[in-house]
Design a protein around this motif. Structure first.
Motif, mmCIF file in Angstrom:
data_model
loop_
_atom_site.group_PDB
_atom_site.id
_atom_site.type_symbol
_atom_site.label_atom_id
_atom_site.label_comp_id
_atom_site.label_asym_id
_atom_site.label_seq_id
_atom_site.Cartn_x
_atom_site.Cartn_y
_atom_site.Cartn_z
ATOM 1 N N LYS A 26 31.252 20.558 15.523
ATOM 2 C CA LYS A 26 30.893 21.509 14.657
ATOM 3 C C LYS A 26 32.067 22.362 14.333
ATOM 4 O O LYS A 26 32.511 22.835 13.160
ATOM 5 C CB LYS A 26 29.872 22.438 15.228
ATOM 6 N N ILE A 27 33.031 22.448 15.371
ATOM 7 C CA ILE A 27 34.405 23.202 15.336
ATOM 8 C C ILE A 27 35.313 22.473 14.281
ATOM 9 O O ILE A 27 35.973 22.804 13.439
ATOM 10 C CB ILE A 27 35.080 23.321 16.776
ATOM 11 N N GLN B 186 34.076 22.710 10.942
ATOM 12 C CA GLN B 186 34.692 24.442 10.073
ATOM 13 C C GLN B 186 36.274 24.286 9.883
ATOM 14 O O GLN B 186 36.541 24.899 9.052
ATOM 15 C CB GLN B 186 34.269 25.247 10.993
ATOM 16 N N LEU B 187 37.066 23.479 10.608
ATOM 17 C CA LEU B 187 38.420 23.665 10.788
ATOM 18 C C LEU B 187 38.610 22.984 9.418
ATOM 19 O O LEU B 187 39.656 23.386 8.621
ATOM 20 C CB LEU B 187 38.895 22.991 11.849
ATOM 21 N N LEU C 139 39.939 30.428 9.204
ATOM 22 C CA LEU C 139 38.997 31.385 10.019
ATOM 23 C C LEU C 139 39.543 31.643 11.561
ATOM 24 O O LEU C 139 40.208 30.585 12.105
ATOM 25 C CB LEU C 139 37.699 30.494 10.302
ATOM 26 N N ASN D 23 39.038 32.281 15.611
ATOM 27 C CA ASN D 23 38.074 31.757 16.582
ATOM 28 C C ASN D 23 37.047 32.628 16.532
ATOM 29 O O ASN D 23 35.820 32.046 16.735
ATOM 30 C CB ASN D 23 38.907 31.554 17.870
ATOM 31 N N GLU E 182 35.477 34.357 14.041
ATOM 32 C CA GLU E 182 34.692 33.985 12.920
ATOM 33 C C GLU E 182 33.961 32.711 12.974
ATOM 34 O O GLU E 182 32.714 32.596 12.869
ATOM 35 C CB GLU E 182 35.334 34.055 11.800
ATOM 36 N N MET E 183 34.864 31.712 13.438
ATOM 37 C CA MET E 183 34.072 30.321 13.758
ATOM 38 C C MET E 183 33.016 30.610 14.797
ATOM 39 O O MET E 183 32.114 29.856 14.704
ATOM 40 C CB MET E 183 35.277 29.418 14.208
ATOM 41 N N MET F 261 29.862 31.460 13.611
ATOM 42 C CA MET F 261 29.182 30.622 12.905
ATOM 43 C C MET F 261 28.478 29.560 13.487
ATOM 44 O O MET F 261 27.503 28.934 13.238
ATOM 45 C CB MET F 261 30.307 29.896 11.906
ATOM 46 N N VAL G 187 35.790 29.056 21.484
ATOM 47 C CA VAL G 187 36.123 28.171 20.344
ATOM 48 C C VAL G 187 37.683 28.077 20.671
ATOM 49 O O VAL G 187 38.007 26.910 20.424
ATOM 50 C CB VAL G 187 35.943 29.097 19.209
#
Length: 130
Positions: free
Chosen positions: A7-8, A11-12, A18, A20, A22-23, A26, A34
């Motif tokens: 998932k990380i 998102q990256l 973003l 850490n 904000e991520m 999510m 994160v």
């Protein structure tokens, strides 16, 4: 790597700017958590580098089939062109795959160089779908 790491990474790939925190919001983690996972992914060489993608109106995928095993001189010749974005030695149909962003005149110069080493195919990217 587990599901949270995936998932990380996703998102990256979508939006690397973003924070850490904000991520983490999510994916339901703390920003610190994160950050630690990103550090671990870097240490494990899963993440090699952070970069940006510049929109290029003209982008080509060029496959090169060498006539002889002149790898080193071919590679030096290719790397002299700043329009080369990515450059791979590959197994399979061709010897090399090149991702580049050439304007027409400079592409002709590039083709003149690679023609000395072997055959080639130039594919022009029309639309980026993802």
């Amino acid at each position: 790597m587990d599901e949270i790491d995936w998932k990380i990474l996703q998102q990256l790939k979508k939006q690397a700017r973003l924070t850490n925190k904000e991520m983490g919001q999510m994916i339901h983690m703390s920003g610190q958590g994160v950050g630690q996972r990103i550090s671990n992914l870097i240490d494990q060489k899963v993440i090699e580098r952070f970069t940006i993608e510049i929109k290029n109106e003209k982008k080509q995928i060029i496959l090169v089939y060498l006539n002889e095993a002149t790898y080193q001189s071919f590679e030096q010749a290719i790397l002299a062109f700043e329009e080369v974005i990515e450059f791979y030695q590959v197994s399979g149909e061709s010897c090399y795959t090149i991702i580049a962003s050439f304007e027409a005149e400079k592409l002709n110069q590039f083709i003149a160089v690679i023609s000395k080493y072997g055959r080639y195919k130039v594919n022009t990217i029309m639309n980026k779908l993802r």
